[in-house]
Design an enzyme around this catalytic site. Sequence first.
Site, PDB file in Angstrom:
ATOM      1  N   ARG A  61     -50.521  -9.501 -49.940  1.00  0.00           N
ATOM      2  CA  ARG A  61     -49.286  -9.454 -48.868  1.00  0.00           C
ATOM      3  C   ARG A  61     -48.767  -7.852 -48.594  1.00  0.00           C
ATOM      4  O   ARG A  61     -48.423  -7.469 -47.404  1.00  0.00           O
ATOM      5  CB  ARG A  61     -49.300 -10.467 -47.905  1.00  0.00           C
ATOM      6  N   ILE A 123     -51.167  -5.928 -42.283  1.00  0.00           N
ATOM      7  CA  ILE A 123     -49.890  -5.424 -41.825  1.00  0.00           C
ATOM      8  C   ILE A 123     -50.119  -3.834 -42.499  1.00  0.00           C
ATOM      9  O   ILE A 123     -49.689  -2.805 -42.116  1.00  0.00           O
ATOM     10  CB  ILE A 123     -48.745  -6.137 -42.443  1.00  0.00           C
ATOM     11  N   LYS A 273     -78.595  -6.656  -3.096  1.00  0.00           N
ATOM     12  CA  LYS A 273     -78.117  -5.978  -2.675  1.00  0.00           C
ATOM     13  C   LYS A 273     -76.742  -5.548  -2.472  1.00  0.00           C
ATOM     14  O   LYS A 273     -75.994  -5.918  -1.343  1.00  0.00           O
ATOM     15  CB  LYS A 273     -79.054  -5.872  -1.528  1.00  0.00           C
ATOM     16  N   HIS A 274     -76.311  -4.985  -3.165  1.00  0.00           N
ATOM     17  CA  HIS A 274     -75.537  -4.272  -3.090  1.00  0.00           C
ATOM     18  C   HIS A 274     -74.283  -5.071  -3.025  1.00  0.00           C
ATOM     19  O   HIS A 274     -73.204  -4.962  -2.597  1.00  0.00           O
ATOM     20  CB  HIS A 274     -75.205  -3.303  -1.413  1.00  0.00           C
ATOM     21  N   GLY A 303     -85.773  -2.979  -2.827  1.00  0.00           N
ATOM     22  CA  GLY A 303     -84.746  -2.030  -3.499  1.00  0.00           C
ATOM     23  C   GLY A 303     -83.584  -2.957  -4.917  1.00  0.00           C
ATOM     24  O   GLY A 303     -82.809  -2.545  -4.967  1.00  0.00           O
ATOM     25  N   ASN A 413     -65.795 -11.480   5.719  1.00  0.00           N
ATOM     26  CA  ASN A 413     -65.692 -12.469   6.917  1.00  0.00           C
ATOM     27  C   ASN A 413     -67.360 -12.539   6.722  1.00  0.00           C
ATOM     28  O   ASN A 413     -68.193 -12.358   6.429  1.00  0.00           O
ATOM     29  CB  ASN A 413     -65.336 -12.042   8.177  1.00  0.00           C
ATOM     30  N   HIS A 512     -63.080  -9.939  -1.534  1.00  0.00           N
ATOM     31  CA  HIS A 512     -62.963  -8.614  -1.059  1.00  0.00           C
ATOM     32  C   HIS A 512     -63.210  -7.561  -1.379  1.00  0.00           C
ATOM     33  O   HIS A 512     -63.310  -7.988  -3.175  1.00  0.00           O
ATOM     34  CB  HIS A 512     -61.075  -7.872  -0.802  1.00  0.00           C
TER      35      HIS A 512
END
Length: 512
Positions: A61, A123, A273-274, A303, A413, A512
């Site tokens: 140590r 250490i 998608k996105h 896509g 929403n 969000h």
Amino acid sequence: MKRALISVSDKTGIVEFAKELVNLGYQIVSSSGTAKHLKENGIEVLEVSQVTGFPEILDGRVKTLHPKIHGGILAIRDNPQHLKQLNENDITPIDIVAINLYPFEETVKKGADLDEIIENIDIGGPAMVRAAAKNYKFVTIITDPNDYETVIKELKENGDVSIDTRKLLSLKAFRHTALYDSIIATVLNEKFGINEDFPKELTIPMRKKTNLRYGENPHQKASLYVNPIEEGLSVADSEILQGKEMSYNNYLDVEASLLLVKEFENPACVIVKHNNPCGVAERDNLYEAYQLALQTDPKSAFGGIVAFNRQLDGKTAKALTELFLEVVVAPSFSEEALDILKTKKNLRVVKIKNFDKEIVGKDLKRLTGGYLVQDRDKGLYETLEVVTERKPTEKELEDLIFALKVVKHVKSNAVVIAKDRRSVGIGVGQTSRVDSLETAVKKAQEFSLPLEGSVLASEAFFPFRDSIDFAAKYGIKAVIQPGGSIRDGEVIQACNEHGIAMIFTKMRHFKH
């Protein structure tokens, strides 16, 4: 004679590096383990205890924490007073320090007990690394074996390591010890049983996995980082089995699809998608689930990213090749499925590691000047309270729970119309809830999907009765939402007037 201190747990390339240093006229100083390894490979080594005049103690140590080591590293070479003190105390300057630390991370990953984990907290190593990095003007610090070659090349060509290289190596060293300490703090938070959710000082260990071609847009640079000790479900550490390089946006979409498909216990398919689902279905097999998910919005699916919660089979893989897709995601793939998908060379095929494990870690969002940190949204509902005169049928309740699982992962929403455990219409990210509902209905009508007898889920409460009145026009028979509006009474009244069943969950799912 110049002096180099070498003390490494990862011995990769160290013998060759030390031999080159000796050939360049360096004296090698090493701690016991590294010294033994170098001596066995024919390299003359001065052990740390010979330099300090003090033996290693406390089972190793304490060995390098000594003025004859740290003085040799930290001395400012153009400071006459420092040089005078080195001479007075018989301290030889140390010009190169090659250190990598005790394998704390590896010890944790192998499942060691707490005592062994504690013993692998270095250490002396970090102390020497930081000392050398601080004194970068005069000392070269190496923490990454990949840098041995660069250092030797510069020594051979110029007789010294350039200041620009020493600055870079100093930065790498400080990042190395910062990551090391961050891993320790994170692990001990769990191992000590403290599990402090939001500590006053938060560190999150991250190691770069790869550079990405660009970020969300071509003018933005980006890289992918992995948390080295999170053992849960992982998109960042997924295995890319084929296809083009994954992009920043691909990873975001894979994450969105994976978190949603994990909600289902039965075979399920999610098309994203996105960052938003455009089709979701749950059935007894993946092929049927994919076909129904695709029917929700085949235009948006073009896509897109398709995710499954079971091993992908050949029949479903064949169906996937009939549409242009960016990424296919699953916990595993049959050999037949992989052979089929190989016919679409640019299609990215992503195998998710630890698919059956829990999602771990906090949810982070970047702000200018800071971060928002929160728990992940792992719940679905607190209660299922029927608040209307009419109760949902057993089949409607099944569809309501399905729709609730989906709407939880749609940007606010958000509303989701569902029937027979498949999405019928999805309304995404409108600034009013009734607008989202109108979008969902239009999507269902565009692709001739059944609205009569369907159900509706909303991720947050209805502020007015207008959405209920609108839903009733199209035969929607049951609604699930958190409740909590000051107008809950008039929303419930609207449901009763139209013969619609409504359930309150008491759990909102803003996204969000």
